[in-house]
Design a protein around this motif. Structure first.
Motif, mmCIF file in Angstrom:
data_model
loop_
_atom_site.group_PDB
_atom_site.id
_atom_site.type_symbol
_atom_site.label_atom_id
_atom_site.label_comp_id
_atom_site.label_asym_id
_atom_site.label_seq_id
_atom_site.Cartn_x
_atom_site.Cartn_y
_atom_site.Cartn_z
ATOM 1 N N GLY A 102 0.802 -1.226 0.000
ATOM 2 C CA GLY A 102 0.000 0.000 0.000
ATOM 3 C C GLY A 102 0.825 1.262 0.000
ATOM 4 N N CYS A 103 2.078 1.198 -0.482
ATOM 5 C CA CYS A 103 2.922 2.394 -0.501
ATOM 6 C C CYS A 103 2.348 3.481 -1.394
ATOM 7 C CB CYS A 103 4.334 2.038 -0.956
ATOM 8 S SG CYS A 103 5.191 0.866 0.128
ATOM 9 N N THR A 104 1.597 3.079 -2.433
ATOM 10 C CA THR A 104 1.025 4.060 -3.350
ATOM 11 C C THR A 104 -0.188 4.776 -2.758
ATOM 12 O OG1 THR A 104 -0.233 2.272 -4.402
ATOM 13 C CG2 THR A 104 1.841 2.923 -5.447
ATOM 14 N N ALA A 105 -0.560 4.432 -1.527
ATOM 15 C CA ALA A 105 -1.625 5.185 -0.865
ATOM 16 C C ALA A 105 -1.140 6.601 -0.555
ATOM 17 C CB ALA A 105 -2.053 4.486 0.418
ATOM 18 N N CYS A 106 0.183 6.754 -0.403
ATOM 19 C CA CYS A 106 0.752 8.071 -0.120
ATOM 20 C C CYS A 106 1.708 8.531 -1.221
ATOM 21 C CB CYS A 106 1.501 8.065 1.213
ATOM 22 S SG CYS A 106 0.470 7.758 2.659
ATOM 23 N N HIS A 107 2.485 7.598 -1.752
ATOM 24 C CA HIS A 107 3.499 7.939 -2.751
ATOM 25 C C HIS A 107 2.970 7.717 -4.169
ATOM 26 C CE1 HIS A 107 6.776 8.468 0.138
ATOM 27 N NE2 HIS A 107 6.303 7.409 0.772
ATOM 28 N N THR A 108 3.616 8.369 -5.102
ATOM 29 C CA THR A 108 3.328 8.185 -6.513
ATOM 30 C C THR A 108 4.482 7.434 -7.158
ATOM 31 O OG1 THR A 108 2.094 10.258 -6.580
ATOM 32 C CG2 THR A 108 2.778 9.337 -8.688
ATOM 33 N N TYR A 109 4.135 6.465 -8.002
ATOM 34 C CA TYR A 109 5.153 5.747 -8.761
ATOM 35 C C TYR A 109 4.640 5.596 -10.178
ATOM 36 C CZ TYR A 109 9.066 2.632 -9.686
ATOM 37 O OH TYR A 109 10.235 2.088 -10.183
ATOM 38 N N LEU A 110 5.307 6.278 -11.114
ATOM 39 C CA LEU A 110 4.821 6.356 -12.488
ATOM 40 C C LEU A 110 3.374 6.853 -12.497
ATOM 41 C CD1 LEU A 110 6.509 3.211 -14.098
ATOM 42 C CD2 LEU A 110 7.135 5.609 -14.384
ATOM 43 N N THR A 111 2.420 6.070 -12.949
ATOM 44 C CA THR A 111 1.033 6.541 -13.017
ATOM 45 C C THR A 111 0.182 6.067 -11.851
ATOM 46 O OG1 THR A 111 0.429 4.623 -14.365
ATOM 47 C CG2 THR A 111 1.101 6.607 -15.540
ATOM 48 N N SER A 112 0.789 5.400 -10.869
ATOM 49 C CA SER A 112 0.034 4.846 -9.741
ATOM 50 C C SER A 112 0.231 5.702 -8.496
ATOM 51 C CB SER A 112 0.493 3.413 -9.441
ATOM 52 O OG SER A 112 0.327 2.575 -10.558
ATOM 53 N N GLY A 148 1.986 15.285 1.330
ATOM 54 C CA GLY A 148 3.192 15.744 0.665
ATOM 55 C C GLY A 148 4.218 14.665 0.410
ATOM 56 N N ALA A 149 3.798 13.397 0.418
ATOM 57 C CA ALA A 149 4.740 12.296 0.169
ATOM 58 C C ALA A 149 5.331 12.434 -1.225
ATOM 59 C CB ALA A 149 4.029 10.949 0.311
ATOM 60 N N PRO A 150 6.645 12.238 -1.369
ATOM 61 C CA PRO A 150 7.299 12.476 -2.668
ATOM 62 C C PRO A 150 7.021 11.394 -3.692
ATOM 63 C CG PRO A 150 8.878 11.604 -1.090
ATOM 64 C CD PRO A 150 7.602 11.847 -0.322
ATOM 65 N N ASP A 151 7.210 11.753 -4.955
ATOM 66 C CA ASP A 151 7.142 10.814 -6.062
ATOM 67 C C ASP A 151 8.418 9.975 -6.038
ATOM 68 O OD1 ASP A 151 7.188 9.522 -8.555
ATOM 69 O OD2 ASP A 151 6.132 11.184 -9.531
ATOM 70 N N LEU A 152 8.254 8.657 -6.030
ATOM 71 C CA LEU A 152 9.411 7.761 -5.930
ATOM 72 C C LEU A 152 9.809 7.155 -7.265
ATOM 73 C CD1 LEU A 152 8.495 5.889 -2.610
ATOM 74 C CD2 LEU A 152 9.901 7.923 -2.919
ATOM 75 N N THR A 153 9.274 7.702 -8.340
ATOM 76 C CA THR A 153 9.572 7.142 -9.660
ATOM 77 C C THR A 153 11.068 7.140 -9.946
ATOM 78 O OG1 THR A 153 7.432 7.904 -10.483
ATOM 79 C CG2 THR A 153 9.103 7.359 -12.125
ATOM 80 N N ALA A 154 11.762 8.187 -9.540
ATOM 81 C CA ALA A 154 13.190 8.304 -9.825
ATOM 82 C C ALA A 154 14.002 8.463 -8.544
ATOM 83 C CB ALA A 154 13.445 9.474 -10.770
ATOM 84 N N ILE A 155 13.544 7.869 -7.448
ATOM 85 C CA ILE A 155 14.248 7.999 -6.174
ATOM 86 C C ILE A 155 15.659 7.434 -6.256
ATOM 87 C CG2 ILE A 155 13.291 5.827 -5.313
ATOM 88 C CD1 ILE A 155 14.035 8.986 -3.227
ATOM 89 N N GLY A 156 15.849 6.415 -7.094
ATOM 90 C CA GLY A 156 17.169 5.799 -7.213
ATOM 91 C C GLY A 156 18.208 6.706 -7.830
#
Length: 280
Positions: free
Chosen positions: A206-216, A222-230
């Protein structure tokens, strides 16, 4: 615009009707204020007193040295087991009277439309309902003479019933829409095989309940987008420490602790996050 000769104006009809009500009250009954309001106030105080009394009994009859729910009181334990943010099999569901809104959110599932589903549609309908008595001033009560009102009421009841039923029977399993997006993540980010277990765990937890990853997902609190966290190259060790205790790494972070996932799953998540460097 001139009124038809001999036909009273609507405002005059309402004034006459109110005067008839006042005359009828004087002859046969008591006015709503203050008599009925006094009864309502007394009953409200009784209800509140009962609630406060039950809460007091629940609080002071549930004894336990650690308040862990192992000692039952008259009305149940004071506390039950703490919520585990690391669980991957718990499916949160609202109370039954919110099932219609629960399913409405499944319809407006995109982040840009969540506000419309949670605030827009319900509030618009509520405002229309409150405004209806001021819009329709006719005194006609026969249903056969009020087709618009009848149709609107029937459609409202049917839509609420259908949404409530759909919300009650909606299946939320691990094979959810977010989990189904994992192959798309792997393809878009060109994730290595070692990162795939962490990607699945990321979706299941359920991480996408707060974070955004690509289109999910979304961006709660204010949780950050983790698409490019790496691409920040924070390192596996940092990711694990952050997952275990976010506020220890970033002071004031509202993110819950995920140390209950265990070292193996935390490492898998960390590998996935470090491998996420945006669309390739």
């Amino acid at each position: 615009m001139a009124h038809t000769a001999g036909k009273p104006r609507p405002i005059d009809e309402r004034r006459a009707q109110f005067q008839r009500y006042k005359d009828d009250v004087k002859k046969r009954g008591k006015p709503f204020y203050p008599y009925a309001m006094f009864h309502d106030t007394v009953m409200s105080l009784v209800v509140v007193s009962v609630i406060v009394g039950l809460a007091t009994i629940w609080k002071w009859t549930s004894f336990g040295p650690h308040h862990d729910g192992t000692h039952q009181g008259l009305l149940g334990p004071e506390y039950t087991a703490r919520a585990d943010p690391g669980t991957t099999n718990f499916v949160p569901r609202p109370d039954w009277y919110f099932y219609f809104l629960f399913y409405l959110l499944r319809i407006f599932k995109w982040p840009e439309t969540v506000f419309l589903g949670t605030v827009g549609v319900p509030n618009i309908l509520l405002v229309l309902l409150l405004a209806l008595p001021f819009i329709d001033l006719r005194r006609e009560r026969r249903l056969s003479r009020r087709p618009v009102a009848v149709v609107a009421a029937v459609l409202t009841i049917l839509s609420m019933a259908v949404l409530t039923w759909k919300g009650a029977t909606a299946r939320e399993a691990l094979a959810s829409e977010v989990v189904a997006d994992v192959p798309n993540w792997v393809k878009a980010e060109k994730l290595p095989a070692a990162a795939i277990p962490g990607a699945k765990l990321f979706a299941e937890s359920g991480c996408t309940a707060c974070h955004t990853y690509l289109t999910s997902g979304g961006s709660a609190l204010g949780a950050p987008d983790l698409t490019a966290i790496g691409s920040q190259h924070l390192g596996i060790d940092f990711q694990i420490r952050h997952l275990k205790c976010p506020s220890c790494v970033n002071s004031g972070s509202p993110m819950p602790k995920f140390e209950s996932l265990g070292e193996t799953r935390l490492h898998a998540l960390a590998v996935f996050l470090e491998a996420s460097k945006g669309k390739q």
